[in-house]
Design a protein around this motif. Structure first.
Motif, PDB file in Angstrom:
ATOM      1  N   ALA A  61      45.879 -47.644  18.484  1.00  0.00           N
ATOM      2  CA  ALA A  61      46.797 -48.263  19.459  1.00  0.00           C
ATOM      3  C   ALA A  61      46.013 -48.997  20.548  1.00  0.00           C
ATOM      4  N   PHE A  62      44.944 -48.332  21.048  1.00  0.00           N
ATOM      5  CA  PHE A  62      44.156 -48.984  22.095  1.00  0.00           C
ATOM      6  C   PHE A  62      43.402 -50.193  21.548  1.00  0.00           C
ATOM      7  N   ALA A  63      42.982 -50.115  20.279  1.00  0.00           N
ATOM      8  CA  ALA A  63      42.237 -51.233  19.694  1.00  0.00           C
ATOM      9  C   ALA A  63      43.099 -52.479  19.624  1.00  0.00           C
ATOM     10  N   GLN A  64      44.380 -52.292  19.345  1.00  0.00           N
ATOM     11  CA  GLN A  64      45.258 -53.457  19.244  1.00  0.00           C
ATOM     12  C   GLN A  64      45.442 -54.162  20.586  1.00  0.00           C
ATOM     13  N   LEU A  65      45.093 -53.507  21.666  1.00  0.00           N
ATOM     14  CA  LEU A  65      45.153 -54.148  22.981  1.00  0.00           C
ATOM     15  C   LEU A  65      43.937 -55.026  23.213  1.00  0.00           C
ATOM     16  N   ASP A  66      43.020 -55.037  22.245  1.00  0.00           N
ATOM     17  CA  ASP A  66      41.803 -55.846  22.301  1.00  0.00           C
ATOM     18  C   ASP A  66      40.988 -55.511  23.550  1.00  0.00           C
ATOM     19  N   LEU A  67      40.878 -54.188  23.819  1.00  0.00           N
ATOM     20  CA  LEU A  67      40.127 -53.723  24.976  1.00  0.00           C
ATOM     21  C   LEU A  67      38.640 -53.733  24.684  1.00  0.00           C
ATOM     22  N   ASP A  68      37.871 -53.830  25.740  1.00  0.00           N
ATOM     23  CA  ASP A  68      36.425 -53.678  25.598  1.00  0.00           C
ATOM     24  C   ASP A  68      36.142 -52.246  25.117  1.00  0.00           C
ATOM     25  N   PRO A  69      35.099 -52.031  24.302  1.00  0.00           N
ATOM     26  CA  PRO A  69      34.822 -50.682  23.788  1.00  0.00           C
ATOM     27  C   PRO A  69      34.753 -49.625  24.873  1.00  0.00           C
ATOM     28  N   ALA A  70      34.099 -49.904  26.006  1.00  0.00           N
ATOM     29  CA  ALA A  70      34.005 -48.901  27.071  1.00  0.00           C
ATOM     30  C   ALA A  70      35.379 -48.574  27.636  1.00  0.00           C
ATOM     31  N   GLU A  71      36.233 -49.596  27.786  1.00  0.00           N
ATOM     32  CA  GLU A  71      37.578 -49.373  28.293  1.00  0.00           C
ATOM     33  C   GLU A  71      38.410 -48.565  27.311  1.00  0.00           C
ATOM     34  N   ALA A  72      38.233 -48.868  26.024  1.00  0.00           N
ATOM     35  CA  ALA A  72      38.976 -48.106  25.014  1.00  0.00           C
ATOM     36  C   ALA A  72      38.575 -46.626  25.057  1.00  0.00           C
ATOM     37  N   LEU A  73      37.278 -46.339  25.205  1.00  0.00           N
ATOM     38  CA  LEU A  73      36.830 -44.942  25.279  1.00  0.00           C
ATOM     39  C   LEU A  73      37.340 -44.266  26.546  1.00  0.00           C
ATOM     40  N   ARG A  74      37.455 -45.022  27.657  1.00  0.00           N
ATOM     41  CA  ARG A  74      37.972 -44.425  28.882  1.00  0.00           C
ATOM     42  C   ARG A  74      39.412 -43.952  28.695  1.00  0.00           C
ATOM     43  N   HIS A  75      40.226 -44.762  28.002  1.00  0.00           N
ATOM     44  CA  HIS A  75      41.606 -44.350  27.731  1.00  0.00           C
ATOM     45  C   HIS A  75      41.644 -43.147  26.786  1.00  0.00           C
ATOM     46  N   LEU A  76      40.784 -43.169  25.795  1.00  0.00           N
ATOM     47  CA  LEU A  76      40.739 -42.027  24.863  1.00  0.00           C
ATOM     48  C   LEU A  76      40.302 -40.752  25.575  1.00  0.00           C
ATOM     49  N   ASP A  77      39.400 -40.882  26.520  1.00  0.00           N
ATOM     50  CA  ASP A  77      38.929 -39.712  27.263  1.00  0.00           C
ATOM     51  C   ASP A  77      40.079 -39.080  28.033  1.00  0.00           C
ATOM     52  N   ARG A  78      40.869 -39.913  28.707  1.00  0.00           N
ATOM     53  CA  ARG A  78      42.010 -39.381  29.448  1.00  0.00           C
ATOM     54  C   ARG A  78      43.020 -38.707  28.513  1.00  0.00           C
ATOM     55  N   VAL A 111      29.162 -39.098  27.489  1.00  0.00           N
ATOM     56  CA  VAL A 111      29.580 -37.700  27.310  1.00  0.00           C
ATOM     57  C   VAL A 111      30.738 -37.672  26.325  1.00  0.00           C
ATOM     58  N   PRO A 112      30.995 -36.544  25.686  1.00  0.00           N
ATOM     59  CA  PRO A 112      32.102 -36.472  24.727  1.00  0.00           C
ATOM     60  C   PRO A 112      33.446 -36.728  25.382  1.00  0.00           C
ATOM     61  N   LEU A 113      34.369 -37.188  24.582  1.00  0.00           N
ATOM     62  CA  LEU A 113      35.743 -37.376  25.040  1.00  0.00           C
ATOM     63  C   LEU A 113      36.346 -36.017  25.380  1.00  0.00           C
ATOM     64  N   GLY A 114      37.107 -35.984  26.472  1.00  0.00           N
ATOM     65  CA  GLY A 114      37.720 -34.738  26.892  1.00  0.00           C
ATOM     66  C   GLY A 114      36.996 -34.064  28.013  1.00  0.00           C
ATOM     67  N   VAL A 115      35.745 -34.473  28.297  1.00  0.00           N
ATOM     68  CA  VAL A 115      34.991 -33.904  29.415  1.00  0.00           C
ATOM     69  C   VAL A 115      35.512 -34.472  30.727  1.00  0.00           C
ATOM     70  N   GLY A 116      35.726 -35.805  30.756  1.00  0.00           N
ATOM     71  CA  GLY A 116      36.274 -36.467  31.941  1.00  0.00           C
ATOM     72  C   GLY A 116      35.237 -36.720  33.019  1.00  0.00           C
ATOM     73  N   GLY A 117      35.577 -37.681  33.895  1.00  0.00           N
ATOM     74  CA  GLY A 117      34.730 -37.949  35.044  1.00  0.00           C
ATOM     75  C   GLY A 117      33.476 -38.719  34.722  1.00  0.00           C
ATOM     76  N   TRP A 118      33.468 -39.489  33.671  1.00  0.00           N
ATOM     77  CA  TRP A 118      32.266 -40.227  33.283  1.00  0.00           C
ATOM     78  C   TRP A 118      32.647 -41.671  32.987  1.00  0.00           C
ATOM     79  N   ALA A 119      31.814 -42.614  33.479  1.00  0.00           N
ATOM     80  CA  ALA A 119      32.071 -44.037  33.228  1.00  0.00           C
ATOM     81  C   ALA A 119      31.309 -44.471  31.989  1.00  0.00           C
ATOM     82  N   PHE A 120      32.010 -44.945  30.988  1.00  0.00           N
ATOM     83  CA  PHE A 120      31.378 -45.391  29.751  1.00  0.00           C
ATOM     84  C   PHE A 120      30.874 -46.830  29.918  1.00  0.00           C
ATOM     85  N   SER A 121      29.833 -47.176  29.186  1.00  0.00           N
ATOM     86  CA  SER A 121      29.255 -48.525  29.262  1.00  0.00           C
ATOM     87  C   SER A 121      29.230 -49.156  27.883  1.00  0.00           C
ATOM     88  N   THR A 122      29.183 -50.500  27.873  1.00  0.00           N
ATOM     89  CA  THR A 122      29.170 -51.252  26.624  1.00  0.00           C
ATOM     90  C   THR A 122      27.839 -51.966  26.474  1.00  0.00           C
TER      91      THR A 122
END
Length: 691
Positions: free
Chosen positions: A538-555, A607-618
């Motif tokens: 679902a997030f991929a179809q929004l054509d998000l940047d990889p780091a942004e997509a992981l941030r949504h998945l983390d939440r 950091v793994p998804l579900g830990v939270g509080g981390w900014a992902f980079s691309t």
């Protein structure tokens, strides 16, 4: 007729030269005294035994009237009358008479009197006398000995030097089951046909030759009187010699110790059964596999309990259905085992792994329908036709000597799973109730393990089906990419986890490539993987940047209880010839550029998804035609034995060697090179840029 040089009392006499036999010593035992009187009643011969019996030495007795020497005066007339009658008529006289001893005492003496004539015509009287008290003692001893022998519970026999029976007592008749008349005069080997007669005779001859007795020797056999029961005896042999030391035969004693023998056997059997149960506890159910458990059960009962064993599992049970209560019973033969000496008997059994149908009149069907053991202690030819599935198998059972049969149900949690069938061919003893109890105990333990394995397999199949269902079906063509992927589940149901891969077409001919791993295992991990994969799409179809997509998945992952996952998310743009990658606690992708060795991308691990509080980079890198990108989960490269760096080096070498190969073949060769024998789930995705 003067005094002779007769041997002294207690000294055994010597046989005359050329005599036919040696003296027995019986007269010495009785101490018979000989006295000879002339026609007037004077003593003319006085034996040494007479000296001992009457107390007078020969010089004191010779020439004196016997009646005055030995008889009290009040009996003179009676004795003189008897003496005259013997001397005149020649009639023998025998009887007991009171005699006066030299010491003044009176003794009752038994006499045998007879008249003698010499070659001159002179008449004499011979008197043989023995102390009546001694005679009474000897008679009592003989009577007591005879009664002891006849009434003794111990079997007794006398054998001559040729090992022929001379006499046997009633107890030995009962023990051998042969009457005394059938013993006497026959050799040992002719009577003891139920034993190893040659070995028995060998021991008897050794006792005859050496004089060394044999005591308390253990003998086991079946007599003609009781051929269906094994008896045990304690036997002893010793040599018999006469007073002169001449060997006259053997004495044997036999004590029936069958009850003690059976008690010892029962104790030994109980000990062996406990050992077998302990062995079964350690050997059955080592894995959650139905066939392996069945083989373990069959291996435990053969050869300790049976010569042939087969484990039959109901086909309906394996299919998750209730067994039919009517008609033939259909079994999967999970295992067959035979004792080495009875390997030919396996030909009569159904082949392992095959499906066998047993009619309703077969004993195996009766066992599973009634849920009770079926015991045929002494199997007849007709019984074999109800044991075997076919007439050919019944003929094979008969040919291999199967004589006893036992079938016990495999019961677990109130459900019948099948049956364990046991046969005896080489073992002479038939199955009994104790064997039935032991077989039921072993079958019960195995049935629980089989049931666990059955449910485990069902859960494993369900989890694997769920996971495969959740994995994507990749699009046949993606702009500017050639893709191949593989998923391998772990070897155990608890190892089935949350590894996944995906490839999605995005707007502008771009492509999203994803590999992830939900920590944990089992159905819960697979379900969480399905949620994350759906969210990633679902997030991929929004054509998000990889780091942004992981941030949504983390939440999103933070809201899923007890879920932590790693992920590598890559977005490929063929027009720009560029890939953008973001990693959440995952291993770095591997890149193989055309004509160069493979390398691991230098990207922040995050950091793994579900830990939270981390900014992902691309991280962006060029990806042009011919370049190869490998995304994978940790199950491919992590082992307990090898360092992770070494395993990643093997991965790089494998990718370098396969850079120009077909991607499908490259996937297989990478898995073959790196996949450990038993490990975690593995997800592998290879993507190659093309024009």
């Amino acid at each position: 007729m003067g005094r002779t040089d007769a041997p002294r009392p207690g000294t055994p006499g010597r046989p005359l030269p050329g005599a036919g036999s040696s003296p027995t010593g019986l007269l010495d035992l009785l101490n018979v005294a000989a006295v000879v009187l002339d026609a007037h009643g004077r003593v003319v011969f006085w034996s040494p035994q007479a000296e001992e019996l009457f107390g007078y030495a020969a010089p004191e007795a010779l020439g004196r009237f016997a009646v005055r020497l030995l008889v009290h005066q009040e009996h003179w007339d009676e004795v003189i009358s008897l003496f005259g009658e013997v001397m005149e008529s020649g009639a023998d006289w025998a009887g007991a008479f009171p005699v006066r001893h030299k010491d003044g005492s009176t003794r009752l003496v038994e006499f045998r009197n007879m008249r003698l004539l010499d070659d001159l015509g002179d008449t004499y009287a011979l008197g043989l006398a023995v102390d009546q008290a001694m005679v009474a003692r000897v008679e009592r001893g003989l009577a007591l000995s005879a009664r002891l022998v006849s009434q003794s519970p111990i079997g007794l026999a006398i054998l001559d030097p040729d090992l022929r029976y001379v006499t046997v007592n009633p107890a030995l008749e009962r023990i051998h089951g042969v009457p005394a008349a059938a013993h006497v005069g026959r050799h040992v080997r002719e009577v003891l046909t139920f034993l190893d007669a040659e070995a028995v005779e060998g021991r008897l001859r050794q006792v005859l030759e050496t004089g060394q007795p044999v005591s308390d020797r253990y003998v086991v056999g079946r007599t003609a009187a009781d051929p269906h029961r094994e008896h045990a005896w304690s036997v002893s042999y010793h040599r018999l010699e006469d007073a002169a030391g001449r060997v006259i035969g053997l004495a044997t004693s036999v004590i029936d110790i069958t009850e003690r023998h059976e008690a010892n056997l029962a104790t030994t059997r109980a000990r062996n059964r406990l050992a077998l149960v302990a062995h079964a506890s350690a050997s059955i159910g080592t894995t959650l596999d139905v066939e392996r458990t069945a083989h373990e059960l069959a291996g435990v009962v053969v050869p300790d309990l049976a010569d042939v064993a087969a484990v039959h599992v109901l086909d309906s049970v394996l299919r998750g259905r209730s067994p039919s209560e009517t008609g033939p019973a259909r079994f999967r033969v999970a295992a067959v085992a035979t004792a080495p000496a009875r390997a030919t008997a396996q030909a009569a059994a159904d082949p392992p792994g095959g499906l066998a149908s047993y009619d309703s009149d077969r004993l195996l069907t009766r066992c599973v329908r009634t849920r009770k053991p079926v015991l045929v202690a002494e199997a007849t030819r007709g019984d074999l036709w109800h044991i075997a599935r076919t007439s050919e198998a019944a003929a094979l059972l008969e040919a291999t000597g199967v004589h006893s049969y036992l079938a016990v149900p495999l019961l677990a949690r109130g459900e019948v799973l099948g049956a364990l069938s046991l046969e005896r061919a080489g073992t002479p003893e038939p199955f009994d109730e104790d064997d039935t109890l032991l077989a039921c105990e072993l079958a019960s333990r195995a049935a629980t393990c089989i049931d666990n394995a059955r449910w485990y397999q069902s859960v494993s199949d369900t989890a694997l089906a769920l996971q495969r269902r959740l994995l994507p079906e990749l699009p046949p063509r993606l702009p500017g990419l050639e893709i191949a992927c593989r998923y391998l589940p772990a070897g155990a149901v608890t190892g089935i986890g949350g590894d996944w891969f995906d490839a999605m077409r995005l707007p502008g001919d771009r492509t999203a490539l994803v590999v992830g791993d939900v920590m944990g295992s089992g159905i819960n991990a697979a379900a969480s993987m399905g949620q994350l994969r759906s969210a990633t799409r679902a997030f991929a179809q929004l054509d998000l940047d990889p780091a942004e997509a992981l941030r949504h998945l983390d939440r999103l992952t933070e809201d899923v209880e007890h879920t932590i996952a790693t992920c590598a998310y890559c977005r490929y743009d063929p027009e720009r010839g560029e890939c953008r990658v973001s990693v959440a606690g995952h291993l770095p992708p591997a890149l193989v550029r055309s004509g160069r060795p493979a390398e691991l991308l230098d990207v922040p691990s995050g950091v793994p998804l579900g830990v939270g509080g981390w900014a992902f980079s691309t991280t962006a890198f060029p990806f042009r035609p011919g370049d190869l990108l490998a995304l994978y989960t940790d199950g491919l490269v992590e082992t307990r034995e090898d360092p992770i760096d070494a395993r990643l080096g093997i991965l790089r070498d494998a990718l370098t060697a396969m850079a120009g190969e077909d991607l499908e073949e490259a996937c297989d060769r990478v898995l073959e090179t790196l996949r450990p024998p038993a490990g975690d789930d593995v997800a592998l995705l290879l993507a190659r840029a093309r024009l």
